[in-house]
Motif scaffolding. Structure first.
Motif, PDB file in Angstrom:
ATOM      1  N   TYR A   1      11.437  -4.379 -12.873  1.00 14.54           N
ATOM      2  CA  TYR A   1      11.128  -3.172 -12.110  1.00 14.54           C
ATOM      3  C   TYR A   1       9.992  -3.495 -11.135  1.00 14.54           C
ATOM      4  CZ  TYR A   1      13.544  -1.233 -16.165  1.00 14.54           C
ATOM      5  OH  TYR A   1      14.454  -0.988 -17.172  1.00 14.54           O
ATOM      6  N   LEU A   2       9.919  -2.704 -10.087  1.00 12.35           N
ATOM      7  CA  LEU A   2       8.880  -2.887  -9.070  1.00 12.35           C
ATOM      8  C   LEU A   2       8.344  -1.520  -8.678  1.00 12.35           C
ATOM      9  CD1 LEU A   2       7.363  -4.796  -7.103  1.00 12.35           C
ATOM     10  CD2 LEU A   2       9.220  -4.399  -5.465  1.00 12.35           C
ATOM     11  N   LYS A   3       7.021  -1.388  -8.703  1.00 12.76           N
ATOM     12  CA  LYS A   3       6.394  -0.123  -8.318  1.00 12.76           C
ATOM     13  C   LYS A   3       4.996  -0.407  -7.795  1.00 12.76           C
ATOM     14  CE  LYS A   3       4.254   1.035 -12.782  1.00 12.76           C
ATOM     15  NZ  LYS A   3       4.145   2.068 -13.850  1.00 12.76           N
TER      16      LYS A   3
ATOM     17  N   LEU B   1       5.073  -5.905 -10.470  1.00 14.51           N
ATOM     18  CA  LEU B   1       6.385  -6.395 -10.881  1.00 14.51           C
ATOM     19  C   LEU B   1       6.351  -6.606 -12.390  1.00 14.51           C
ATOM     20  CD1 LEU B   1       9.189  -7.488  -9.906  1.00 14.51           C
ATOM     21  CD2 LEU B   1       8.134  -9.746  -9.856  1.00 14.51           C
ATOM     22  N   TYR B   2       7.190  -5.890 -13.104  1.00  9.32           N
ATOM     23  CA  TYR B   2       7.139  -5.953 -14.556  1.00  9.32           C
ATOM     24  C   TYR B   2       8.543  -5.821 -15.126  1.00  9.32           C
ATOM     25  CZ  TYR B   2       7.718  -0.864 -14.458  1.00  9.32           C
ATOM     26  OH  TYR B   2       8.210   0.407 -14.243  1.00  9.32           O
ATOM     27  N   GLY B   3       8.674  -6.136 -16.406  1.00 11.44           N
ATOM     28  CA  GLY B   3       9.974  -6.037 -17.062  1.00 11.44           C
ATOM     29  C   GLY B   3       9.976  -6.789 -18.377  1.00 11.44           C
ATOM     30  N   THR B   4      11.165  -7.137 -18.826  1.00  5.42           N
ATOM     31  CA  THR B   4      11.352  -7.849 -20.093  1.00  5.42           C
ATOM     32  C   THR B   4      12.333  -8.990 -19.876  1.00  5.42           C
ATOM     33  OG1 THR B   4      11.005  -5.789 -21.318  1.00  5.42           O
ATOM     34  CG2 THR B   4      11.995  -7.632 -22.504  1.00  5.42           C
ATOM     35  N   LEU B   5      11.959 -10.163 -20.325  1.00  8.24           N
ATOM     36  CA  LEU B   5      12.823 -11.330 -20.202  1.00  8.24           C
ATOM     37  C   LEU B   5      13.619 -11.500 -21.487  1.00  8.24           C
ATOM     38  CD1 LEU B   5      13.088 -13.347 -17.831  1.00  8.24           C
ATOM     39  CD2 LEU B   5      11.782 -14.968 -19.196  1.00  8.24           C
ATOM     40  N   ASN B   6      14.927 -11.733 -21.330  1.00  3.58           N
ATOM     41  CA  ASN B   6      15.823 -11.921 -22.468  1.00  3.58           C
ATOM     42  C   ASN B   6      16.701 -13.129 -22.176  1.00  3.58           C
ATOM     43  OD1 ASN B   6      17.882 -11.740 -24.467  1.00  3.58           O
ATOM     44  ND2 ASN B   6      17.572  -9.540 -24.640  1.00  3.58           N
TER      45      ASN B   6
ATOM     46  N   SER C   1       1.044  -0.320  -7.869  1.00  2.56           N
ATOM     47  CA  SER C   1       0.073  -0.370  -8.958  1.00  2.56           C
ATOM     48  C   SER C   1      -0.934   0.781  -8.826  1.00  2.56           C
ATOM     49  CB  SER C   1      -0.655  -1.716  -8.956  1.00  2.56           C
ATOM     50  OG  SER C   1      -1.320  -1.917  -7.722  1.00  2.56           O
ATOM     51  N   ARG C   2      -1.938   0.757  -9.645  1.00  2.00           N
ATOM     52  CA  ARG C   2      -2.908   1.849  -9.690  1.00  2.00           C
ATOM     53  C   ARG C   2      -3.602   2.026  -8.341  1.00  2.00           C
ATOM     54  NH1 ARG C   2      -7.054   1.549 -14.543  1.00  2.00           N
ATOM     55  NH2 ARG C   2      -5.011   1.606 -15.616  1.00  2.00           N
ATOM     56  N   ASN C   3      -3.746   3.269  -7.905  1.00  4.05           N
ATOM     57  CA  ASN C   3      -4.401   3.641  -6.638  1.00  4.05           C
ATOM     58  C   ASN C   3      -3.692   3.060  -5.416  1.00  4.05           C
ATOM     59  OD1 ASN C   3      -6.438   5.007  -8.095  1.00  4.05           O
ATOM     60  ND2 ASN C   3      -7.627   3.123  -8.293  1.00  4.05           N
ATOM     61  N   ASN C   4      -2.431   2.704  -5.581  1.00  2.00           N
ATOM     62  CA  ASN C   4      -1.624   2.173  -4.471  1.00  2.00           C
ATOM     63  C   ASN C   4      -2.291   0.950  -3.823  1.00  2.00           C
ATOM     64  OD1 ASN C   4       0.121   4.293  -4.967  1.00  2.00           O
ATOM     65  ND2 ASN C   4      -0.672   5.566  -3.314  1.00  2.00           N
ATOM     66  N   GLN C   5      -2.862   0.086  -4.642  1.00  2.00           N
ATOM     67  CA  GLN C   5      -3.561  -1.083  -4.135  1.00  2.00           C
ATOM     68  C   GLN C   5      -2.860  -2.378  -4.535  1.00  2.00           C
ATOM     69  OE1 GLN C   5      -6.284  -1.060  -2.014  1.00  2.00           O
ATOM     70  NE2 GLN C   5      -5.734   1.102  -1.928  1.00  2.00           N
ATOM     71  N   GLY C   6      -1.550  -2.366  -4.543  1.00  2.00           N
ATOM     72  CA  GLY C   6      -0.812  -3.565  -4.869  1.00  2.00           C
ATOM     73  C   GLY C   6       0.567  -3.232  -5.410  1.00  2.00           C
TER      74      GLY C   6
ATOM     75  N   ARG D   1       0.807  -1.213   0.000  1.00  2.00           N
ATOM     76  CA  ARG D   1       0.000   0.000   0.000  1.00  2.00           C
ATOM     77  C   ARG D   1       0.847   1.273   0.000  1.00  2.00           C
ATOM     78  NH1 ARG D   1      -2.677  -3.642  -1.083  1.00  2.00           N
ATOM     79  NH2 ARG D   1      -4.678  -4.309  -0.211  1.00  2.00           N
ATOM     80  N   SER D   2       2.148   1.152   0.145  1.00  2.00           N
ATOM     81  CA  SER D   2       3.005   2.334   0.197  1.00  2.00           C
ATOM     82  C   SER D   2       4.399   1.958  -0.280  1.00  2.00           C
ATOM     83  CB  SER D   2       3.072   2.894   1.628  1.00  2.00           C
ATOM     84  OG  SER D   2       3.671   1.960   2.505  1.00  2.00           O
ATOM     85  N   GLN D   3       5.229   2.973  -0.472  1.00  2.00           N
ATOM     86  CA  GLN D   3       6.610   2.738  -0.882  1.00  2.00           C
ATOM     87  C   GLN D   3       7.381   2.006   0.198  1.00  2.00           C
ATOM     88  OE1 GLN D   3       7.862   3.384  -3.944  1.00  2.00           O
ATOM     89  NE2 GLN D   3       9.738   2.358  -3.270  1.00  2.00           N
ATOM     90  N   GLU D   4       7.005   2.220   1.440  1.00  2.00           N
ATOM     91  CA  GLU D   4       7.661   1.514   2.537  1.00  2.00           C
ATOM     92  C   GLU D   4       7.465   0.007   2.435  1.00  2.00           C
ATOM     93  OE1 GLU D   4       7.646   1.441   7.458  1.00  2.00           O
ATOM     94  OE2 GLU D   4       6.379   2.856   6.350  1.00  2.00           O
ATOM     95  N   ASP D   5       6.276  -0.400   1.966  1.00  2.00           N
ATOM     96  CA  ASP D   5       6.032  -1.832   1.771  1.00  2.00           C
ATOM     97  C   ASP D   5       6.905  -2.393   0.651  1.00  2.00           C
ATOM     98  OD1 ASP D   5       4.094  -1.779   3.766  1.00  2.00           O
ATOM     99  OD2 ASP D   5       2.492  -1.306   2.352  1.00  2.00           O
ATOM    100  N   LEU D   6       7.125  -1.606  -0.397  1.00  2.00           N
ATOM    101  CA  LEU D   6       7.974  -2.071  -1.501  1.00  2.00           C
ATOM    102  C   LEU D   6       9.429  -2.168  -1.081  1.00  2.00           C
ATOM    103  CD1 LEU D   6       6.581  -0.128  -4.604  1.00  2.00           C
ATOM    104  CD2 LEU D   6       5.967  -2.396  -3.777  1.00  2.00           C
ATOM    105  N   ASN D   7       9.852  -1.316  -0.151  1.00  2.00           N
ATOM    106  CA  ASN D   7      11.247  -1.324   0.287  1.00  2.00           C
ATOM    107  C   ASN D   7      11.616  -2.586   1.051  1.00  2.00           C
ATOM    108  OD1 ASN D   7      11.559   1.201  -0.870  1.00  2.00           O
ATOM    109  ND2 ASN D   7      11.209   2.305   1.040  1.00  2.00           N
TER     110      ASN D   7
END
Length: 299
Positions: free
Chosen positions: A126-128, A138-143, A130-135, A103-109
């Motif tokens: 990358y990790l950020k 985790l996204y990116g590109t696999l190579n 999601s919309r409305n801070n409700q999750g 729910r916050s950046q602290e949770d991601l840390n």
């Protein structure tokens, strides 16, 4: 105080001296590799040891000592109340527990992301929030292109792992999940399979690479899905190889949990996580899903 620590540490051997310094002066290290000691084949080793990169400061050391003493006081008070600071009756009757929610950046840390870039690969992760801070997203590109170093043959993975818990004075702390029998998640994926990894405390040093794995299949689409994975389904592996000798997870010595994608398919991926929790499913009675061998069978 710093000189006293250095003098006491110098009485031991080189390896023990460095370990003592890292445990006591860990918060003062500015560029220490806390989670990975991997070095690419052919890369030059670091000329300075980790303790030589420490910024010795009396004021900083006093602040760290004050913080650790307050943590020790809090741990003692929680221990007197009951397991994990809760009354024993409440602990025994617990059926569900939310371990992580985002729910916050602290949770991601509290999480670490990594990819095959560590071994010279080209995947991105990358990790950020999601919309409305409700999750967590985790996204990116696999190579899967392997690095051209003459040593690495395979590549193409991205992962996300929770930071290990630390108690006062940087002691290892573990999760006790022995009251539960299933992992419970609410996720939204893109249809690609993931590997769920559980790390436990190794009893012997040669078990430091052991972890328990099971698959998590996402169905894709715009809808959330709730996934329940019994702990009896997790199998033991070491350095990516499934072990012949299997045994159930030690649920009272859980170090951390993570997710890995490495399905050998180049392209973008994403996984949205609402929360990660535990469930005590009374309908699930299976103790272990795999065959266990008796190595010392009498003749």
């Amino acid at each position: 105080m710093t000189m006293m620590l250095l003098n006491s540490a110098s009485l031991r051997g080189g390896c023990c001296r460095h370990e003592t310094l890292l445990q006591l002066l860990g918060p003062l290290l500015s560029h220490s590799k806390l989670y990975s000691s991997y070095r690419r084949p052919g890369a030059e080793p670091e000329k300075k040891t980790l303790w030589q990169n420490a910024d010795f400061s009396f004021k900083k050391g006093f602040d760290v000592l004050k913080t650790q003493l307050s943590l020790l006081k809090e741990e003692t008070q929680n221990h007197l109340v009951g397991p994990e600071g809760r009354p024993f009756s409440e602990y025994l009757l617990e059926q569900t527990r939310v371990l992580w929610q985002f729910r916050s950046q602290e949770d991601l840390n509290k999480w670490i992301i990594s990819s095959d870039v560590e071994i010279g690969g080209k995947s991105e992760v990358y990790l950020k929030l999601s919309r409305n801070n409700q999750g967590a997203l985790l996204y990116g590109t696999l190579n899967t292109e392997a690095p051209r170093d003459g040593e690495t043959k395979y590549s193409g993975y991205c992962s996300m792992r929770a930071k290990p818990r630390l108690g006062s004075f940087r002691r290892k702390k573990y999760y006790d999940w022995s009251n539960f029998n299933s992992l419970y998640l609410r996720v939204r994926g893109d249809g690609r399979p993931w590997m769920v990894n559980i790390y436990t405390d190794p009893y012997f040093s040669h078990q430091k690479d052991d972890l328990y794995n099971y698959f998590m299949f996402t169905r894709g689409g715009p809808y959330w899905e709730e996934i329940k994975i019994p702990f009896s389904k997790f199998f033991l592996s070491s350095r990516g190889r499934v072990q012949d000798s299997q045994h159930p997870i030690w649920l009272d010595k859980i170090s951390t949990l993570g997710f890995t994608i490495g399905d050998k398919v180049d392209g973008p991926f994403q996984l949205e996580i609402d929360f990660i929790g535990l469930l005590n499913d009374r309908a699930h009675t299976e103790e272990f899903a795999y065959e266990m061998y008796d190595k010392n069978t009498p003749v």
